[in-house]
Write an enzyme that holds these catalytic residues in place. Structure first.
Site, PDB file in Angstrom:
ATOM      1  N   GLU A  82       0.863  -1.182   0.000  1.00  0.00           N
ATOM      2  CA  GLU A  82       0.000   0.000   0.000  1.00  0.00           C
ATOM      3  C   GLU A  82       0.900   1.233   0.000  1.00  0.00           C
ATOM      4  O   GLU A  82       1.821   1.326   0.796  1.00  0.00           O
ATOM      5  CB  GLU A  82      -0.889   0.006   1.245  1.00  0.00           C
ATOM      6  N   TYR A 201       3.587   5.317  13.685  1.00  0.00           N
ATOM      7  CA  TYR A 201       2.509   5.268  12.698  1.00  0.00           C
ATOM      8  C   TYR A 201       1.509   6.391  12.919  1.00  0.00           C
ATOM      9  O   TYR A 201       1.048   7.034  11.968  1.00  0.00           O
ATOM     10  CB  TYR A 201       1.810   3.907  12.764  1.00  0.00           C
TER      11      TYR A 201
END
Length: 597
Positions: A82, A201
Site C-alpha cells: 500500500e 505510525y
C-alpha cells in the site's frame, strides 16, 4: 547526509561526488532497499554501473516484493504493498525510472495517472454473518479513555516507549473500537506489538486519519508489486551496466575496528556449495540488508499444508548473517537481531492466493464490494475484514485491480487473503490455518463471503486453486524494542558500510512500508558518498496544526467538540476558551477543522 523539504532541493541535481570513479559497491540483497541503493549510486552518486554488484541468493530479484506463477502450483503473492502520496523517497526514485509498459513516461507518471483516473476507496470495510456489511460506516467508535490514551501516545517521547507493548499504554476498552479493527488489520499490529512503532505510525499518518476507514488515503500499482515496481527498477539498473549476481548466499561481512574507524574488510559467501570471499578496501562500499520479514517462508498449495518442520525461533539465513555481523560489535552498534526473531509465535501470520473464474463465487464477491473484479479497476479498494472471525483466524481479504499478472486469464480473478491468528480453528473449517491445505483455506473464505454451505466443498475443490504461505517472521519488526536494537543506517565510525532495509534505524519513518526500505537505501548512499543534496524528510504532518485539529475531528466521528462526552467542568472551560479565541486565527482553524461551528 542531511534532510530537506520543499522543491529547491528535490528538483536539483547534485554534483558528482569526489573520487566516486575510484569506488565500487557491493549490495547484499535485491529487495527494494538494495535496488534503491543501486539506483542512487547510479543517478546521484554517478558511480559507473559496472562498479556496482548486487548479490542475491535467489534466482529472482525483489526480496519480499514478489509475485509469481508456479507452473505446477499456481499463482503466489505473499503480500501486497500500500502506498501513499507522501512516500517522498519512493517518488523521487520512480520519477526517473522508465515505465516498461508505456514508452516515454516514468513509473511515477504511469502510477499517478492510474490512481487519478481510478482512485482507491472501499465500499465495504468489514463483513459479518457470511458476507453482510458490518456497517462500520467510517466511524472509529473511540470511547473517551481510548481517545485520551491515543493522544498521550502521540505525545510520548520514543525513549519512554522502549520495550513497551501497545497493551501497556492503551486501555482494555480500546480493543473493541472500530479504530483498532481498522488499525490492526490494515497494518498487521497485534496487542503485543511495539508501542513505539504504533506511535510512529500515528505521527507519520495523522494526515490520513479520514482515509483510514475506507482506504481512500491509499494508492496501488496496476499489477503485482514485482511487475509494477521491481522489474522496472531492475531494467533501469541493467541499462546502466549494473550487475545482479544470483546464487550468492552471503554469510558474513567481516568488519575491523581501527581506532575510531570501522571498516568492512571481507564478504563471506557461499556459491554453488563452496564458501568464497571478496576482499575489500576502504573504497569498496558495502550495503547490508540485515534481517528479512519473509525469511523461512513456508509454502502450501491446493492439496498440501505448508511444511513448518523447519521453523525454529531465531533460525533463518538473513538472521544468521545479521547475528554473525552483530557479534563483531564492541558496544552493540550493529543491532540486536534476537529482539526480532526469537518468538515466531508472536511474529507469524499467513496469507493465501485464491484463483477463480467461477461466476457464482464472483457474484458473492460483487455482493460485498459492489464492483465487478473483471472491470480492470479498483475492486475491494483494500482489505475486507471478517469481523466475526476476530476470535478465530481473524481473516481479511482483498482483490486488487485485475489482472494482477500479465499471464492471467482475462476471466480469472485473484483474491489475496491473510489471517492474523494462525493457531486457532476457523469458523467453518475447524482447524488452524497453518495446518490447512489451500482447498481448506478456500472453504473458510467461501463461507465468509456467503456461499451456501452445501456448495462450499465442491467449489473450493473444483472452481478454485489456492496457494498458501506461512511467514514466521512477517511481523518481526513490530516486536517491542529499544532504539539501539536496530543499527543506524551508517553506524558511528563506519567508513565503507551501511545497513539497509526494514531492520535498519532511520528516524520518524515507519517500518513495513516500501518507503522505509527505499529511504534507508537513499540515506546509506548519500552518507557514504557524501552527496551534497538533501534527503527528503519524512512528511511533517505531525507538526501541522491543521492536520492535528482535523485528526481530532475525525477521531470523535466528525462531531464538534461540544458534542464530545465532556464533564460539566470541561464544558464550562470550553465555553470560556471559545469566547477567548473569538475573532482570532485559532477560531478560524477550529472552524475549518469542524471542531467548532
Amino acid at each position: 547526509m542531511y534532510y530537506s523539504a520543499g522543491t529547491y532541493e528535490s528538483f536539483a541535481h547534485p554534483e558528482k561526488p569526489k573520487d566516486v570513479d575510484k569506488k565500487s559497491a557491493y549490495i547484499i540483497g535485491t529487495g527494494l532497499a538494495g535496488l534503491t541503493a543501486a539506483f542512487y549510486l547510479v543517478r546521484d552518486g554517478q558511480m559507473k554501473g559496472e562498479h556496482i554488484h548486487l548479490l542475491e541468493k535467489l534466482e529472482l530479484a525483489g526480496g519480499s516484493c514478489d509475485g509469481r506463477k508456479d507452473v505446477t502450483k499456481g499463482f503466489f503473492m505473499r503480500g501486497g504493498r500500500e502506498m501513499d502520496n507522501h512516500f517522498e523517497v519512493m517518488w523521487d526514485t520512480f520519477r526517473d525510472v522508465p515505465s516498461i509498459e508505456t514508452p516515454g513516461v516514468s513509473v511515477l507518471d504511469e502510477y499517478y495517472w492510474l490512481n487519478k483516473h481510478d482512485p482507491n476507496y472501499s465500499l465495504c470495510r468489514a463483513s459479518v454473518n457470511c458476507g453482510e456489511d458490518a456497517h462500520t460506516d467510517k466511524q472509529f467508535k473511540l470511547d473517551k479513555d481510548s481517545a485520551m490514551a491515543l493522544s498521550k501516545l502521540f505525545l510520548t517521547p520514543e525513549k519512554d516507549l522502549e520495550d513497551k507493548k501497545i497493551s501497556d499504554v492503551l486501555p482494555d476498552s480500546f480493543w473493541s473500537t472500530n479504530f483498532w479493527l481498522y488499525w490492526q488489520t490494515m497494518f498487521a499490529f497485534q496487542r503485543w506489538s511495539s508501542a513505539l512503532e504504533m506511535k510512529r505510525y500515528l505521527c507519520r499518518y495523522v494526515h490520513h486519519i479520514d482515509g483510514l476507514p475506507d482506504f481512500s488515503a491509499l494508492r496501488f500499482t496496476k499489477y503485482n508489486q514485482y511487475v509494477s515496481m521491481i522489474l522496472p527498477l531492475v531494467k533501469y539498473l541493467e541499462s546502466h551496466g549494473v550487475r545482479i549476481e544470483y546464487g550468492m548466499d552471503v554469510r558474513n561481512v567481516i568488519i575491523e575496528t581501527e581506532g575510531d574507524k570501522k571498516i568492512a574488510r571481507q564478504i563471506v559467501y557461499v556459491k554453488d556449495g563452496k564458501e568464497q570471499t571478496i576482499d575489500l578496501i576502504e573504497d569498496d562500499l558495502v550495503f547490508i540488508t540485515n534481517g528479512c520479514c519473509t525469511d523461512t517462508s513456508c509454502y502450501g498449495d491446493q492439496t498440501h499444508a505448508p511444511d513448518l518442520s523447519g521453523v525454529k525461533n531465531g533460525c533463518g539465513e538473513s538472521w544468521d548473517m545479521w547475528k554473525a555481523i552483530a557479534a563483531q560489535a564492541e558496544h552493540g552498534e550493529y543491532g540486536n537481531p534476537d529482539t526480532f526473531c526469537s518468538d515466531v509465535e508472536a511474529t507469524n501470520w499467513m496469507s493465501a492466493t485464491v484463483a477463480t473464474s467461477n461466476e457464482e463465487i464472483i457474484q458473492h464477491i460483487m455482493n460485498i464490494c459492489k464492483r465487478d473484479p473483471r472491470s480492470g479497476k479498483v475492486t475491494t479498494g483494500g482489505i475486507v475484514t471478517v469481523k466475526d472471525s476476530t476470535d478465530n483466524w481473524y481473516l481479511s481479504w482483498t482483490i486488487n485491480r485485475q489482472p494482477q499478472f500479465k499471464a492471467q486469464d482475462k476471466n480469472m480473478v485473484l483474491v489475496w487473503l491473510y489471517s492474523l491468528n494462525t493457531d486457532r480453528d476457523g469458523n467453518y473449517v475447524k482447524k488452524a490455518m497453518r495446518d490447512c491445505t489451500g482447498e481448506e483455506v478456500c472453504r473458510e473464505w467461501l463461507y465468509h463471503i456467503g456461499v451456501p454451505t452445501e456448495k462450499i466443498d465442491a467449489l473450493a475443490h473444483d472452481a478454485c486453486n489456492t496457494t498458501t504461505c506461512f511467514m514466521p517472521y512477517i511481523n518481526a519488526f513490530f516486536q517491542p524494542r529499544k532504539e539501539s536494537d536496530r543499527p543506524k543506517v551508517v553506524p558511528d565510525g563506519a567508513v565503507n558500510f551501511a545497513f539497509i532495509g526494514q531492520f535498519a534505524e532511520t528516524p520518524r519513518d515507519t517500518i513495513f512500508t516500501t518507503e522505509y526500505s527505499m529511504r534507508t537505501g537513499m540515506e546509506s548512499v548519500y552518507t557514504l558518498l557524501d552527496i551534497d543534496r538533501g534527503v527528503p524528510e519524512v512528511w511533517g504532518s505531525k507538526y501541522d496544526v491543521r492536520e492535528l485539529l482535523r485528526a481530532c475531528y475525525y477521531a470523535i466521528d466528525k462531531k464538534p467538540i461540544s458534542e464530545a462526552p465532556l464533564s460539566f467542568a470541561e464544558k464550562e472551560m470550553l465555553k470560556i476558551a471559545i469566547k477567548k479565541i473569538k475573532g482570532t486565527d485559532i477560531e478560524i482553524l477550529l472552524k475549518e477543522s469542524g471542531l467548532i461551528e
